[in-house]
Design a protein around this motif. Structure first.
Motif, PDB file in Angstrom:
ATOM      1  N   GLU A   1       0.814  -1.220   0.000  1.00 19.97           N
ATOM      2  CA  GLU A   1       0.000   0.000   0.000  1.00 19.97           C
ATOM      3  C   GLU A   1       0.845   1.266   0.000  1.00 19.97           C
ATOM      4  O   GLU A   1       1.972   1.275   0.491  1.00 19.97           O
ATOM      5  CB  GLU A   1      -0.919  -0.003   1.222  1.00 19.97           C
ATOM      6  CG  GLU A   1      -1.937  -1.129   1.220  1.00 19.97           C
ATOM      7  CD  GLU A   1      -2.927  -1.029   0.065  1.00 19.97           C
ATOM      8  OE1 GLU A   1      -3.048   0.046  -0.541  1.00 19.97           O
ATOM      9  OE2 GLU A   1      -3.573  -2.055  -0.243  1.00 19.97           O
ATOM     10  N   GLY A   2       0.254   2.307  -0.529  1.00 18.82           N
ATOM     11  CA  GLY A   2       0.892   3.622  -0.484  1.00 18.82           C
ATOM     12  C   GLY A   2       0.807   4.215   0.902  1.00 18.82           C
ATOM     13  O   GLY A   2       0.338   3.568   1.841  1.00 18.82           O
ATOM     14  N   ALA A   3       1.245   5.456   1.021  1.00 21.45           N
ATOM     15  CA  ALA A   3       1.297   6.160   2.303  1.00 21.45           C
ATOM     16  C   ALA A   3       2.174   5.435   3.310  1.00 21.45           C
ATOM     17  O   ALA A   3       1.998   5.566   4.511  1.00 21.45           O
ATOM     18  CB  ALA A   3      -0.097   6.419   2.871  1.00 21.45           C
ATOM     19  N   ASN A   4       3.102   4.631   2.813  1.00 21.59           N
ATOM     20  CA  ASN A   4       4.198   4.193   3.668  1.00 21.59           C
ATOM     21  C   ASN A   4       5.126   5.393   3.777  1.00 21.59           C
ATOM     22  O   ASN A   4       4.966   6.372   3.055  1.00 21.59           O
ATOM     23  CB  ASN A   4       4.903   2.988   3.040  1.00 21.59           C
ATOM     24  CG  ASN A   4       5.331   3.266   1.623  1.00 21.59           C
ATOM     25  OD1 ASN A   4       6.133   4.161   1.389  1.00 21.59           O
ATOM     26  ND2 ASN A   4       4.786   2.534   0.656  1.00 21.59           N
ATOM     27  N   LEU A   5       6.106   5.346   4.678  1.00 18.10           N
ATOM     28  CA  LEU A   5       6.905   6.546   4.900  1.00 18.10           C
ATOM     29  C   LEU A   5       8.284   6.484   4.244  1.00 18.10           C
ATOM     30  O   LEU A   5       9.221   7.147   4.684  1.00 18.10           O
ATOM     31  CB  LEU A   5       7.028   6.829   6.400  1.00 18.10           C
ATOM     32  CG  LEU A   5       5.682   7.037   7.120  1.00 18.10           C
ATOM     33  CD1 LEU A   5       5.911   7.527   8.530  1.00 18.10           C
ATOM     34  CD2 LEU A   5       4.775   8.003   6.388  1.00 18.10           C
ATOM     35  N   LEU A   6       8.439   5.671   3.212  1.00 18.70           N
ATOM     36  CA  LEU A   6       9.700   5.654   2.474  1.00 18.70           C
ATOM     37  C   LEU A   6       9.888   7.004   1.767  1.00 18.70           C
ATOM     38  O   LEU A   6       8.921   7.663   1.414  1.00 18.70           O
ATOM     39  CB  LEU A   6       9.686   4.530   1.437  1.00 18.70           C
ATOM     40  CG  LEU A   6       9.747   3.104   2.004  1.00 18.70           C
ATOM     41  CD1 LEU A   6       9.286   2.098   0.963  1.00 18.70           C
ATOM     42  CD2 LEU A   6      11.151   2.751   2.452  1.00 18.70           C
ATOM     43  N   CYS A   7      11.150   7.386   1.550  1.00 16.51           N
ATOM     44  CA  CYS A   7      11.419   8.674   0.899  1.00 16.51           C
ATOM     45  C   CYS A   7      10.738   8.726  -0.471  1.00 16.51           C
ATOM     46  O   CYS A   7      10.601   7.699  -1.124  1.00 16.51           O
ATOM     47  CB  CYS A   7      12.911   8.871   0.665  1.00 16.51           C
ATOM     48  SG  CYS A   7      13.930   8.781   2.124  1.00 16.51           S
TER      49      CYS A   7
ATOM     50  N   SER B   1      10.379   0.401  -2.637  1.00 19.15           N
ATOM     51  CA  SER B   1       8.982   0.044  -2.875  1.00 19.15           C
ATOM     52  C   SER B   1       8.749  -0.372  -4.330  1.00 19.15           C
ATOM     53  O   SER B   1       7.850  -1.153  -4.600  1.00 19.15           O
ATOM     54  CB  SER B   1       8.045   1.181  -2.469  1.00 19.15           C
ATOM     55  OG  SER B   1       8.588   2.423  -2.807  1.00 19.15           O
TER      56      SER B   1
ATOM     57  N   TYR C   1      -0.092   2.042  11.527  1.00 20.97           N
ATOM     58  CA  TYR C   1      -0.399   1.600  10.162  1.00 20.97           C
ATOM     59  C   TYR C   1       0.485   0.448   9.699  1.00 20.97           C
ATOM     60  O   TYR C   1       1.641   0.344  10.091  1.00 20.97           O
ATOM     61  CB  TYR C   1      -0.215   2.761   9.181  1.00 20.97           C
ATOM     62  CG  TYR C   1      -1.192   3.884   9.362  1.00 20.97           C
ATOM     63  CD1 TYR C   1      -2.546   3.673   9.183  1.00 20.97           C
ATOM     64  CD2 TYR C   1      -0.744   5.156   9.717  1.00 20.97           C
ATOM     65  CE1 TYR C   1      -3.447   4.715   9.354  1.00 20.97           C
ATOM     66  CE2 TYR C   1      -1.639   6.195   9.886  1.00 20.97           C
ATOM     67  CZ  TYR C   1      -2.986   5.970   9.700  1.00 20.97           C
ATOM     68  OH  TYR C   1      -3.875   6.997   9.865  1.00 20.97           O
ATOM     69  N   THR C   2      -0.072  -0.387   8.839  1.00 16.65           N
ATOM     70  CA  THR C   2       0.717  -1.368   8.126  1.00 16.65           C
ATOM     71  C   THR C   2       0.498  -1.149   6.630  1.00 16.65           C
ATOM     72  O   THR C   2      -0.582  -0.755   6.219  1.00 16.65           O
ATOM     73  CB  THR C   2       0.345  -2.816   8.516  1.00 16.65           C
ATOM     74  OG1 THR C   2       1.035  -3.703   7.647  1.00 16.65           O
ATOM     75  CG2 THR C   2      -1.153  -3.072   8.382  1.00 16.65           C
ATOM     76  N   SER C   3       1.524  -1.381   5.838  1.00 12.13           N
ATOM     77  CA  SER C   3       1.381  -1.183   4.393  1.00 12.13           C
ATOM     78  C   SER C   3       1.287  -2.503   3.655  1.00 12.13           C
ATOM     79  O   SER C   3       1.417  -2.541   2.439  1.00 12.13           O
ATOM     80  CB  SER C   3       2.559  -0.380   3.860  1.00 12.13           C
ATOM     81  OG  SER C   3       2.615   0.865   4.482  1.00 12.13           O
TER      82      SER C   3
END
Lengths: 128, 320
Positions: B21-27, B33, B65-67
């Motif tokens: 899923e999106g809205a993970n906090l990777l740069c 991703s 949250y989990t992605s």
């Protein structure tokens, strides 16, 4: 002390992706039909990370799907082999989709966040 | 065993329903991703996943949250491999005893562990080695960004020579990292693993082919995925794919696979070979190499890459 069974344990560090049990695996259900739980990051918003936003021009798109495969944030929405738009809740504005777009002029371009999408489409550059 | 997902071209591939899923906090512009999406979309089978501590883990499981849309576990820095090996062993045992729930019938779950290069080359190495020695039916994916990016950019044993990191800073007296990059793929192949391969996100077709081959292989599979890091390699976020292209076309990161520990096959030969200078020049971590006193290192780099390519070609020819 009574030991709790696996099913009786209180969810502590366990996060649920979906609010109900699904009959099929997620790979067989499109995102819009999934019962996302509150704890799924799909429900979160990172749109405020953006400085520039990608705007999508349907008229120029050839549906090559390069933007879909290289989007790191699952923000390019493609259905039935057609690119249909950008998910502005999850797009962080990295600009990879614009870089990999092969059309001339590009069918995705970065615009300032404050510019309305229709205005952006009106000022689209001509073919080079 | 379930049927392999058919992916003929990118349009076919784009009908996949993402399980990441999106809205993970990777740069913004992170290659992690992109790699994870390509791997997860390569199959429709249920996935049991784990991740070692690292960028991918801290950014995809930020409370609350989990992605991940499949079973996913994180235990410690070193044991992404053993966590998934344990799950795999339990699945096998329950299957043998006929104790699997009815919902598992007719399905063939895939067990995949993700780890960064720190967790793979350094900290988790012993555990991975153990898993491969025991021969679990699993895949280990190393997201190789050549630095401890999660903690602010310390060198790892995957950092290539000449790179400036916070623990090997380049300056008046040093040209940065002084050690060579560890050849992890050969080490894993030497375990006698049935399949090990190197992949890059910009070559998605090669990636999908190798991942599907890995899933079809019984036994431990090691995948080393180049993950261009916009923050620590110091390039603009929108250049991730361009930098990856430079890495594969200059042969700094050759794409090849080794079957059963010996049979080496090169899977990508660039039509136009790019000089290593272009690859180094595109990244901030190598910018000091272009100062007169360190410029000799660029030639050394080119020689090193050429020698490596020569070696790979000879091994492919000899098939040993």
């Amino acid at each position: 002390m009574k030991y709790l069974g696996w099913d009786e344990l209180i969810p502590g560090a366990i996060l649920f992706s979906f609010s109900e049990e699904m009959e099929k695996d997620a790979s067989e259900i499109l995102p819009e039909d999934r019962p996302y739980a509150e704890t799924n990051s799909h429900e979160a918003y990172v749109g405020d990370w953006r400085v520039l936003k990608p705007v999508y021009n349907r008229d120029l798109c050839i549906d090559c799907q390069f933007c879909w495969i290289y989007c790191p944030d699952v923000s390019i929405i493609s259905r039935d082999k057609k690119m249909i738009g950008v998910d502005y809740d999850h797009c962080k504005g990295c600009g990879i989709c614009v870089e990999v777009c092969p059309t001339n002029p590009k069918s995705l371009l970065m615009f300032e966040e404050r510019i309305d999408n229709d205005d952006a489409l009106a000022q689209w550059p001509e073919k080079e | 065993m379930s049927e392999m997902k058919k992916i003929k071209n990118l349009k076919d591939f784009s009908t996949s329903a993402d399980r990441f899923e999106g809205a993970n906090l990777l740069c913004p512009g992170c290659a992690h991703s992109i790699i994870v999406r390509e791997i997860l979309n390569a199959t429709n089978d249920p996935l049991i996943l784990s991740a070692a501590t690292g960028c991918l883990e801290v950014c995809t499981a930020v409370y609350p949250y989990t992605s991940w849309d499949n079973s996913w576990i994180h235990i410690g820095f070193e044991n992404a491999s053993t966590a998934i090996a344990g799950a795999e062993a339990m699945y096998k045992a329950r299957k043998r005893k006929g104790k699997l729930p009815a919902s598992c019938e007719g399905k063939s779950p895939k067990f995949v562990a993700f780890g960064g290069d720190g967790a793979t080359y350094d900290i988790g190495f012993q555990w991975i080695s153990g898993c491969f020695e025991r021969g679990h039916d699993m895949m280990y994916v190393c997201l190789d960004n050549e630095v401890y990016a999660n903690t602010g950019g310390q060198r790892s044993s995957s950092t290539p020579i000449g790179a400036s990191t916070v623990t090997t800073p380049a300056g008046r007296v040093s040209y940065g990292e002084k050690m060579m990059k560890k050849d992890m793929l050969s080490i894993m192949a030497a375990h006698g693993a049935p399949y090990v391969a190197q992949v890059a996100p910009n070559k998605w077709k090669d990636m999908v082919k190798k991942i599907q081959k890995g899933f079809a292989t019984e036994g431990p599979v090691f995948i080393n995925a180049m993950s261009a890091c916009t923050t620590e390699w110091k390039f603009a976020p929108d250049d991730t794919i361009a930098i990856s292209d430079l890495a594969t076309d200059s042969l700094v990161f050759p794409l090849y696979e080794i079957e059963n520990g010996t049979k080496l096959t090169i899977t990508y030969r660039p039509k136009n070979k790019v000089p290593v200078r272009d690859y180094l020049g595109a990244q901030g971590r190598f910018k000091h190499l272009f100062k007169p006193q360190y410029e000799y290192l660029i030639d050394e780099w080119q020689k090193m890459v050429d020698a490596r390519w020569e070696y790979l070609q000879r091994r492919e020819e000899a098939s040993v």
